[in-house]
Design an enzyme around this catalytic site. Sequence first.
Site, PDB file in Angstrom:
ATOM      1  N   GLU A  55      24.879 -40.863  39.831  1.00  0.00           N
ATOM      2  CA  GLU A  55      24.148 -42.072  40.205  1.00  0.00           C
ATOM      3  C   GLU A  55      24.086 -42.244  41.724  1.00  0.00           C
ATOM      4  OE1 GLU A  55      22.238 -43.756  38.498  1.00  0.00           O
ATOM      5  OE2 GLU A  55      22.768 -42.966  36.538  1.00  0.00           O
ATOM      6  N   CYS A 218      -0.654 -41.132  29.847  1.00  0.00           N
ATOM      7  CA  CYS A 218      -0.632 -42.073  28.730  1.00  0.00           C
ATOM      8  C   CYS A 218      -0.776 -41.354  27.388  1.00  0.00           C
ATOM      9  CB  CYS A 218      -1.717 -43.126  28.903  1.00  0.00           C
ATOM     10  SG  CYS A 218      -1.600 -44.044  30.468  1.00  0.00           S
ATOM     11  N   CYS A 227       0.380 -50.909  25.391  1.00  0.00           N
ATOM     12  CA  CYS A 227       0.590 -51.089  26.831  1.00  0.00           C
ATOM     13  C   CYS A 227      -0.466 -52.042  27.406  1.00  0.00           C
ATOM     14  CB  CYS A 227       0.515 -49.744  27.551  1.00  0.00           C
ATOM     15  SG  CYS A 227       0.597 -49.885  29.356  1.00  0.00           S
TER      16      CYS A 227
END
Length: 310
Positions: A55, A218, A227
Amino acid sequence: MNTLPTMPTVSTNETTEPTEAAVLHESVIGWFGEHARDLPWRRPEAGAWGVMVSEFMLQQTPVSRVLPVYEQWLARWPRPADLAADAPGEAVRAWGRLGYPRRALRLHGAALAITERHGGDVPADHGQLLALPGIGEYTAAAVASFAYGQRHAVLDTNVRRVFARAVSGVQYPPTATTAAERRLARALLPEDEVTAARWAAASMELGALVCTAKNETCGRCPIAARCAWRLAGKPAHQGPARRGQTYAGTDRQVRGRLLAVLRDATGSVPQSALDAAWHEPVQRARALDGLVADGLVEPLDGGRYRLPQS
DNA sequence: TAGACGTGGAT
DNA sequence: TATCCAAGTCT
């Protein structure tokens, strides 16, 4: 950020219909099961320390560049105490060219604090994680969620973009994270802890692989049918194009040059070695002062410099 | 709350 | 070539 998806808490039918949110969760988590990347910090053997190191390295840095450094780092310092026992300058050196070297210093500081305050184990508590150097709201939630399976809203740039499009119907999220975004992230968090942790990783991965900043695909998106942005015809971002700041000639570039000289040196270097790294003396001196103030460079007697020994 | 803070690949 | 972008944090 005002259009929350309809989430009826009570079904009107006898047979319980899944809520809009539940459909979202199932779709994205299902997609994640099929398409998640096999990344070393996602493997069980990474442990909380591996998750935490990843991280730090992934802050503002692409996965492809983190991979090799991550492997070397964990091999050299398999536990927080191992890193804490080494000089901070060694962390800065091992950081290599990942960028933002203050992260290396903070990771070293976090390892020190973990060793001293937490018995050498990465804390599982969100508040205790947040108190460590280099850990902010996002990283605390990410470590608690990914390493310990806890239920937290993990709101990074990927998730913010997915929410902006899928829920709010706009191309990009606001410049800075807003209270409305945090509310939305909490509202969309699955109740169940295990599902919540899966959702956090899955929604992030969707933003990283499919719902990207540019050239989004998409056709591969599991929630394209619902969406808001796509349904609205994918309107372009309104308002001024933020960002800018060319890098060439900035103090940041000079700092990078100076630090590279020190990283590549075995011990200390003379002032002349740093002078050769940048021609303009005023800016060079300012950058060096900044590095010293940040603790990234240690000035020695006789005009010599080195990476921090302590 | 903007702005500082690295680096390199992609477009 | 110039700009954008990549799992943020700190002040």
